[in-house]
Write a protein that holds these residues in place. Structure first.
Motif, mmCIF file in Angstrom:
data_model
loop_
_atom_site.group_PDB
_atom_site.id
_atom_site.type_symbol
_atom_site.label_atom_id
_atom_site.label_comp_id
_atom_site.label_asym_id
_atom_site.label_seq_id
_atom_site.Cartn_x
_atom_site.Cartn_y
_atom_site.Cartn_z
ATOM 1 N N CYS A 108 29.000 -6.943 18.693
ATOM 2 C CA CYS A 108 27.670 -6.620 20.498
ATOM 3 C C CYS A 108 27.674 -5.407 21.178
ATOM 4 C CB CYS A 108 28.167 -7.728 21.362
ATOM 5 S SG CYS A 108 26.648 -9.510 20.991
ATOM 6 N N MET A 109 28.943 -4.920 21.486
ATOM 7 C CA MET A 109 29.400 -4.018 21.551
ATOM 8 C C MET A 109 28.550 -2.298 21.506
ATOM 9 S SD MET A 109 31.463 -4.638 24.504
ATOM 10 C CE MET A 109 32.809 -3.954 24.594
ATOM 11 N N ASP A 110 28.073 -2.456 20.680
ATOM 12 C CA ASP A 110 27.402 -0.861 19.955
ATOM 13 C C ASP A 110 25.978 -0.857 20.406
ATOM 14 O OD1 ASP A 110 29.778 -1.054 17.951
ATOM 15 O OD2 ASP A 110 28.716 -2.190 16.500
ATOM 16 N N THR A 111 25.265 -1.807 21.220
ATOM 17 C CA THR A 111 24.458 -1.484 22.160
ATOM 18 C C THR A 111 24.349 -2.051 23.137
ATOM 19 O OG1 THR A 111 23.716 -3.868 21.766
ATOM 20 C CG2 THR A 111 22.915 -2.322 20.132
ATOM 21 N N VAL A 112 23.451 -1.105 24.132
ATOM 22 C CA VAL A 112 23.048 -1.817 26.211
ATOM 23 C C VAL A 112 22.809 -2.928 25.680
ATOM 24 C CG1 VAL A 112 21.676 -0.926 27.969
ATOM 25 C CG2 VAL A 112 22.757 0.782 26.234
ATOM 26 N N GLU A 113 22.002 -3.491 25.687
ATOM 27 C CA GLU A 113 20.970 -4.998 25.313
ATOM 28 C C GLU A 113 22.577 -5.848 25.258
ATOM 29 O OE1 GLU A 113 19.621 -2.879 23.814
ATOM 30 O OE2 GLU A 113 18.189 -1.879 24.521
ATOM 31 N N GLY A 114 23.765 -5.257 23.764
ATOM 32 C CA GLY A 114 24.569 -6.276 24.004
ATOM 33 C C GLY A 114 26.231 -6.283 24.819
ATOM 34 N N ARG A 115 25.976 -4.879 25.719
ATOM 35 C CA ARG A 115 27.137 -5.003 26.175
ATOM 36 C C ARG A 115 26.628 -5.796 27.055
ATOM 37 N NH1 ARG A 115 27.196 0.142 23.830
ATOM 38 N NH2 ARG A 115 26.086 1.522 25.983
ATOM 39 N N GLN A 116 25.229 -5.410 27.841
ATOM 40 C CA GLN A 116 25.355 -6.374 28.823
ATOM 41 C C GLN A 116 24.545 -8.368 28.823
ATOM 42 O OE1 GLN A 116 24.103 -4.917 31.836
ATOM 43 N NE2 GLN A 116 24.460 -6.672 32.723
ATOM 44 N N SER A 117 24.669 -8.261 27.936
ATOM 45 C CA SER A 117 25.028 -9.620 27.262
ATOM 46 C C SER A 117 26.360 -9.888 27.101
ATOM 47 C CB SER A 117 24.711 -9.548 25.961
ATOM 48 O OG SER A 117 25.198 -11.562 25.763
ATOM 49 N N VAL A 118 27.246 -9.149 26.769
ATOM 50 C CA VAL A 118 28.869 -9.345 26.627
ATOM 51 C C VAL A 118 29.166 -9.468 28.277
ATOM 52 C CG1 VAL A 118 31.372 -8.763 26.201
ATOM 53 C CG2 VAL A 118 29.219 -8.587 24.635
#
Length: 151
Positions: A108-118
């Motif tokens: 998830c760390m590869d996308t803006v949305e993924g980082r926000q989710s994390v």
């Protein structure tokens, strides 16, 4: 937009809260064991405190996992079923955070949305564990005051 630095900070804060909670569960076990136990357990034959026995018990408790601490607390019978269940749920959150979180979220760390989710997930875990830690500290303080009043 969540940055990697923000995620690492949130991860550190959540781990710190998990360890703080675990340490307080250990303190609770120490307190309730002494409170419910035989005072002679920590005394030498002269009736004085046996420092070696106290240290050995403290070291034993310090090596227990949160799940083992919960089991010892359950065996003492000094806590209600709801509290034991809550410790179990918090232990599952702690285990997931410590053992599986990075593996579950690394992609998830590869996308803006993924980082926000994390980041949101970590903040939620941190809030839950911090609240439990502080509630346990308050409970221990209350029990210590009750114990002191009985002395």
């Amino acid at each position: 937009m969540a940055t990697t630095d923000e995620i690492m900070t949130a991860l550190g804060e959540a781990v710190f809260a998990a360890q703080g909670f675990e340490m307080n569960v250990g303190s609770l076990l120490l307190f309730l064991t002494v409170e419910a136990g035989d005072p002679a357990q920590f005394q030498n034959p002269d009736g004085d405190r046996d420092e070696a026995a106290v240290r050995a018990f403290l070291e034993q408790v310090d090596r227990l996992t949160l799940g083992q601490l919960k089991g010892k607390l359950e065996a003492l019978g000094a806590l209600d079923e709801e509290t034991i269940s809550q410790i179990s749920l918090l232990n599952e959150k702690r285990k997931r955070l410590i053992h599986y979180f990075v593996a579950d979220y690394v992609d998830c760390m590869d996308t803006v949305e993924g980082r926000q989710s994390v980041l949101e997930e970590l903040k939620g875990i941190n809030a839950t564990l911090t609240e439990a830690w502080h509630n346990l500290q308050a409970f221990l303080a209350e029990k210590a005051l009750e114990h002191r009043a009985r002395q």
